[in-house]
Design an enzyme around this catalytic site. Sequence first.
Site, mmCIF file in Angstrom:
data_model
loop_
_atom_site.group_PDB
_atom_site.id
_atom_site.type_symbol
_atom_site.label_atom_id
_atom_site.label_comp_id
_atom_site.label_asym_id
_atom_site.label_seq_id
_atom_site.Cartn_x
_atom_site.Cartn_y
_atom_site.Cartn_z
ATOM 1 C CG ASP A 1 -1.635 -1.317 1.433
ATOM 2 O OD1 ASP A 1 -2.013 -1.953 0.431
ATOM 3 O OD2 ASP A 1 -1.780 -1.721 2.593
ATOM 4 C CD GLU B 1 -8.554 -3.294 -1.064
ATOM 5 O OE1 GLU B 1 -9.267 -3.514 -0.063
ATOM 6 O OE2 GLU B 1 -7.515 -3.939 -1.314
#
Length: 327
Positions: free
Chosen positions: A15, A195
């Site tokens: 991420d 997401e």
Amino acid sequence: MTEDIKNPIVLQRADPFVYKHEDGYYYFTGSHPLYDRIVLRRAKTLNGLHDAEETAVWWKHESGPLSQLIWAPEIHRAEGKWYIYFAAAPDTNIDDDTFNHRMYVLENDSDNPMEGDWIEKGEVKTGMSTFALDATIFYHKEELYYVWAQQDLEIEGHSNLYIAKMENPWTLKTEPVMLTKPEFSWEIQGFWVNEGPAVLIKNGKVFLTYSGSATGVDYCMGILTADADADLLDPNAWTKNEEPVFQSNEANGQYGPGHNSFTESEDGETILVYHARNYTELVGDPLYEPNRQARAQKVEWDEQGNPIFGEPLPDDRWTPKTPEVLK
């Protein structure tokens, strides 16, 4: 002249988020594989992030809502201060398999975010009491926007993407508006997921990338596009690509590319930052498999001013392939 990017730019940080600041530094953060802290590092070049000293600027609580699974931090500059947005789960998650994350904000008024105190500003409340994560912010036409992923129990799937305007960097001032939900086959492999939103404004358009499916080989990126003069809170202003724009590439040995962010090269070119693994045989729980490495590469553009992401490029640097977390 920008030097060629060597990948991975940072080892074992999923991420990934890179913020290029006016002080000449690239600031990097990402999910630590132990999910117990928020880390920062900085360097004058993207390649320099690889060996830059890393500092833990915040640690999870011993108990309560900020005590488990610290995910997907992002560092931003707003209203003259630094902010880190992240998701955290309560310790009640220990007793079951249900993720129950909420989104939180830290604030630092130092010029250098590696220094000073990070103050907890609390939860960003969306008006929905469900699983929420992966917040990002952006300015457009002097308005501050918040984009994030959240579950709606009345919609099939694990998370949809929402947008709202902000009153300040930790408070929404408009109701959430859903922009996209998982619906295509490439968004629903393993988990039904939209997401990891990231926003890029260029060529008179607002591009919103995101990731779909479970975080293994099926993980990939999609994109929404709106005109820069449109009402960004109007779902009809956005066009969703029916196909992924960035996905696994066996020839280059890159699997599950996604949860991206954007930055610029030293000479102003658009750079895609993302994570991927370079193998598919995972040992143990994929959530705790540490080898999603942070990577970056240049974005190309077509004649209509739309981004071309191409394929995830092969590695230039050594990467670990064992389940141990590097120190």
